[in-house]
Design a protein around this motif. Structure first.
Motif, PDB file in Angstrom:
ATOM      1  N   PHE A  91       0.809  -1.213   0.000  1.00  9.48           N
ATOM      2  CA  PHE A  91       0.000   0.000   0.000  1.00  9.48           C
ATOM      3  C   PHE A  91       0.844   1.266   0.000  1.00  9.48           C
ATOM      4  O   PHE A  91       0.380   2.318  -0.436  1.00  9.48           O
ATOM      5  CB  PHE A  91      -0.999  -0.001   1.159  1.00  9.48           C
ATOM      6  CG  PHE A  91      -2.280  -0.665   0.755  1.00  9.48           C
ATOM      7  CD1 PHE A  91      -3.317   0.069   0.245  1.00  9.48           C
ATOM      8  CD2 PHE A  91      -2.406  -2.036   0.840  1.00  9.48           C
ATOM      9  CE1 PHE A  91      -4.476  -0.538  -0.174  1.00  9.48           C
ATOM     10  CE2 PHE A  91      -3.552  -2.663   0.430  1.00  9.48           C
ATOM     11  CZ  PHE A  91      -4.597  -1.919  -0.083  1.00  9.48           C
ATOM     12  N   VAL A  92       2.064   1.178   0.470  1.00  2.80           N
ATOM     13  CA  VAL A  92       2.968   2.328   0.339  1.00  2.80           C
ATOM     14  C   VAL A  92       3.252   2.569  -1.137  1.00  2.80           C
ATOM     15  O   VAL A  92       3.237   3.713  -1.612  1.00  2.80           O
ATOM     16  CB  VAL A  92       4.274   2.087   1.126  1.00  2.80           C
ATOM     17  CG1 VAL A  92       5.288   3.170   0.836  1.00  2.80           C
ATOM     18  CG2 VAL A  92       3.990   2.020   2.619  1.00  2.80           C
ATOM     19  N   ASN A 114      -3.259  13.722   1.047  1.00  2.00           N
ATOM     20  CA  ASN A 114      -4.198  12.841   1.735  1.00  2.00           C
ATOM     21  C   ASN A 114      -4.201  11.432   1.168  1.00  2.00           C
ATOM     22  O   ASN A 114      -4.411  10.472   1.910  1.00  2.00           O
ATOM     23  CB  ASN A 114      -5.594  13.454   1.727  1.00  2.00           C
ATOM     24  CG  ASN A 114      -5.730  14.484   2.816  1.00  2.00           C
ATOM     25  OD1 ASN A 114      -5.872  14.132   3.980  1.00  2.00           O
ATOM     26  ND2 ASN A 114      -5.618  15.754   2.455  1.00  2.00           N
ATOM     27  N   ALA A 115      -3.963  11.292  -0.120  1.00  2.00           N
ATOM     28  CA  ALA A 115      -3.860   9.937  -0.696  1.00  2.00           C
ATOM     29  C   ALA A 115      -2.643   9.206  -0.126  1.00  2.00           C
ATOM     30  O   ALA A 115      -2.725   8.029   0.234  1.00  2.00           O
ATOM     31  CB  ALA A 115      -3.772  10.019  -2.222  1.00  2.00           C
ATOM     32  N   VAL A 116      -1.532   9.926  -0.034  1.00  2.00           N
ATOM     33  CA  VAL A 116      -0.326   9.307   0.528  1.00  2.00           C
ATOM     34  C   VAL A 116      -0.544   8.960   2.000  1.00  2.00           C
ATOM     35  O   VAL A 116      -0.204   7.853   2.444  1.00  2.00           O
ATOM     36  CB  VAL A 116       0.893  10.243   0.346  1.00  2.00           C
ATOM     37  CG1 VAL A 116       2.096   9.721   1.104  1.00  2.00           C
ATOM     38  CG2 VAL A 116       1.225  10.401  -1.127  1.00  2.00           C
ATOM     39  N   TYR A 117      -1.120   9.880   2.753  1.00  2.00           N
ATOM     40  CA  TYR A 117      -1.354   9.625   4.175  1.00  2.00           C
ATOM     41  C   TYR A 117      -2.313   8.451   4.366  1.00  2.00           C
ATOM     42  O   TYR A 117      -2.078   7.573   5.207  1.00  2.00           O
ATOM     43  CB  TYR A 117      -1.895  10.888   4.846  1.00  2.00           C
ATOM     44  CG  TYR A 117      -2.020  10.809   6.342  1.00  2.00           C
ATOM     45  CD1 TYR A 117      -1.150  10.039   7.106  1.00  2.00           C
ATOM     46  CD2 TYR A 117      -2.995  11.523   7.027  1.00  2.00           C
ATOM     47  CE1 TYR A 117      -1.249   9.977   8.485  1.00  2.00           C
ATOM     48  CE2 TYR A 117      -3.105  11.470   8.406  1.00  2.00           C
ATOM     49  CZ  TYR A 117      -2.228  10.695   9.122  1.00  2.00           C
ATOM     50  OH  TYR A 117      -2.340  10.631  10.488  1.00  2.00           O
ATOM     51  N   LEU A 118      -3.388   8.408   3.586  1.00  2.00           N
ATOM     52  CA  LEU A 118      -4.339   7.291   3.683  1.00  2.00           C
ATOM     53  C   LEU A 118      -3.641   5.967   3.389  1.00  2.00           C
ATOM     54  O   LEU A 118      -3.852   4.973   4.097  1.00  2.00           O
ATOM     55  CB  LEU A 118      -5.504   7.499   2.716  1.00  2.00           C
ATOM     56  CG  LEU A 118      -6.495   6.328   2.632  1.00  2.00           C
ATOM     57  CD1 LEU A 118      -7.197   6.115   3.968  1.00  2.00           C
ATOM     58  CD2 LEU A 118      -7.520   6.589   1.525  1.00  2.00           C
ATOM     59  N   CYS A 119      -2.803   5.943   2.374  1.00  2.00           N
ATOM     60  CA  CYS A 119      -2.113   4.691   2.047  1.00  2.00           C
ATOM     61  C   CYS A 119      -1.119   4.302   3.136  1.00  2.00           C
ATOM     62  O   CYS A 119      -0.927   3.114   3.406  1.00  2.00           O
ATOM     63  CB  CYS A 119      -1.439   4.793   0.685  1.00  2.00           C
ATOM     64  SG  CYS A 119      -2.642   4.703  -0.649  1.00  2.00           S
ATOM     65  N   PHE A 120      -0.470   5.282   3.778  1.00  2.00           N
ATOM     66  CA  PHE A 120       0.384   4.960   4.929  1.00  2.00           C
ATOM     67  C   PHE A 120      -0.432   4.303   6.033  1.00  2.00           C
ATOM     68  O   PHE A 120      -0.018   3.302   6.621  1.00  2.00           O
ATOM     69  CB  PHE A 120       1.055   6.210   5.483  1.00  2.00           C
ATOM     70  CG  PHE A 120       2.234   6.687   4.705  1.00  2.00           C
ATOM     71  CD1 PHE A 120       3.001   5.849   3.918  1.00  2.00           C
ATOM     72  CD2 PHE A 120       2.601   8.022   4.773  1.00  2.00           C
ATOM     73  CE1 PHE A 120       4.091   6.317   3.206  1.00  2.00           C
ATOM     74  CE2 PHE A 120       3.694   8.504   4.072  1.00  2.00           C
ATOM     75  CZ  PHE A 120       4.443   7.638   3.290  1.00  2.00           C
ATOM     76  N   VAL A 121      -1.589   4.860   6.319  1.00  2.00           N
ATOM     77  CA  VAL A 121      -2.433   4.319   7.388  1.00  2.00           C
ATOM     78  C   VAL A 121      -2.936   2.927   7.029  1.00  2.00           C
ATOM     79  O   VAL A 121      -2.871   1.999   7.842  1.00  2.00           O
ATOM     80  CB  VAL A 121      -3.610   5.280   7.686  1.00  2.00           C
ATOM     81  CG1 VAL A 121      -4.598   4.646   8.642  1.00  2.00           C
ATOM     82  CG2 VAL A 121      -3.083   6.592   8.248  1.00  2.00           C
ATOM     83  N   VAL A 122      -3.415   2.770   5.800  1.00  2.00           N
ATOM     84  CA  VAL A 122      -3.896   1.453   5.364  1.00  2.00           C
ATOM     85  C   VAL A 122      -2.738   0.445   5.400  1.00  2.00           C
ATOM     86  O   VAL A 122      -2.927  -0.703   5.815  1.00  2.00           O
ATOM     87  CB  VAL A 122      -4.526   1.538   3.954  1.00  2.00           C
ATOM     88  CG1 VAL A 122      -4.813   0.154   3.400  1.00  2.00           C
ATOM     89  CG2 VAL A 122      -5.790   2.364   4.000  1.00  2.00           C
ATOM     90  N   SER A 123      -1.567   0.892   4.992  1.00  2.00           N
ATOM     91  CA  SER A 123      -0.389   0.023   5.050  1.00  2.00           C
ATOM     92  C   SER A 123      -0.126  -0.438   6.474  1.00  2.00           C
ATOM     93  O   SER A 123       0.095  -1.632   6.719  1.00  2.00           O
ATOM     94  CB  SER A 123       0.830   0.776   4.505  1.00  2.00           C
ATOM     95  OG  SER A 123       2.009   0.101   4.829  1.00  2.00           O
ATOM     96  N   GLY A 124      -0.155   0.484   7.417  1.00  2.00           N
ATOM     97  CA  GLY A 124       0.090   0.129   8.811  1.00  2.00           C
ATOM     98  C   GLY A 124      -0.973  -0.800   9.362  1.00  2.00           C
ATOM     99  O   GLY A 124      -0.671  -1.760  10.080  1.00  2.00           O
ATOM    100  N   ILE A 125      -2.216  -0.543   9.010  1.00  2.00           N
ATOM    101  CA  ILE A 125      -3.314  -1.378   9.500  1.00  2.00           C
ATOM    102  C   ILE A 125      -3.215  -2.785   8.916  1.00  2.00           C
ATOM    103  O   ILE A 125      -3.320  -3.778   9.639  1.00  2.00           O
ATOM    104  CB  ILE A 125      -4.673  -0.724   9.172  1.00  2.00           C
ATOM    105  CG1 ILE A 125      -4.855   0.530  10.019  1.00  2.00           C
ATOM    106  CG2 ILE A 125      -5.817  -1.703   9.388  1.00  2.00           C
ATOM    107  CD1 ILE A 125      -6.038   1.387   9.616  1.00  2.00           C
TER     108      ILE A 125
END
Length: 143
Positions: A91-92, A114-125
């Motif tokens: 996801f990163v 926001n797309a990058v931040y969302l993908c960071f969060v989804v990646s972590g989750i």
């Protein structure tokens, strides 16, 4: 529960809560404000920084309240860590590609960030959920 697994639970909770706080701050600002004028940078910086600090503090507090036998990762922990990272890193890459495409089309910086931040969060989750599934199901990739 191992030291590593406690860390995964902590990271998962902080990722979800941190992003929820960010959305709680930024979404009300979108109402009635043109996107280029929405102040999202400092809320993003503070929630990311706050998540880092919360991660460090939570690990310390968890070990004070429920100390682990050892803080050293064994072979199983390392394999689970690598598998989680592989899942999360996908996801990163997706976030980076999305940002690249949005930059090509000169989309507003708000959406790119926001797309990058969302993908960071989804990646972590997803990385955390993968690790937790591996810890809970056992029998993980035997050599």
């Amino acid at each position: 529960m191992s030291y590593e697994e406690k860390g995964v639970w902590s990271f998962l909770a902080i990722a979800v809560i941190g992003y929820a706080v960010y959305l709680g701050i930024v979404l009300p600002r979108l109402a009635g404000t043109p996107i280029p004028d929405v102040d999202y940078v400092w809320p993003m910086v503070w929630t990311i920084g706050g998540a880092i600090v919360a991660g460090i503090v939570s690990r310390i507090l968890i070990e004070i309240v429920a100390p682990s036998e050892t803080s050293k990762a064994d072979q199983r922990d390392r394999e689970i860590e690598r598998t989680g990272e592989r899942v999360g890193n996908s996801f990163v890459v997706i976030g980076a590609l999305a940002a690249l495409v949005m930059a090509w089309f000169e989309v507003d910086w708000f959406w790119i960030a926001n797309a990058v931040y969302l993908c960071f969060v989804v990646s972590g989750i997803l990385a955390s959920l993968t690790r937790l599934a591996a810890y809970r199901t056992g029998g993980f990739q035997e050599w």
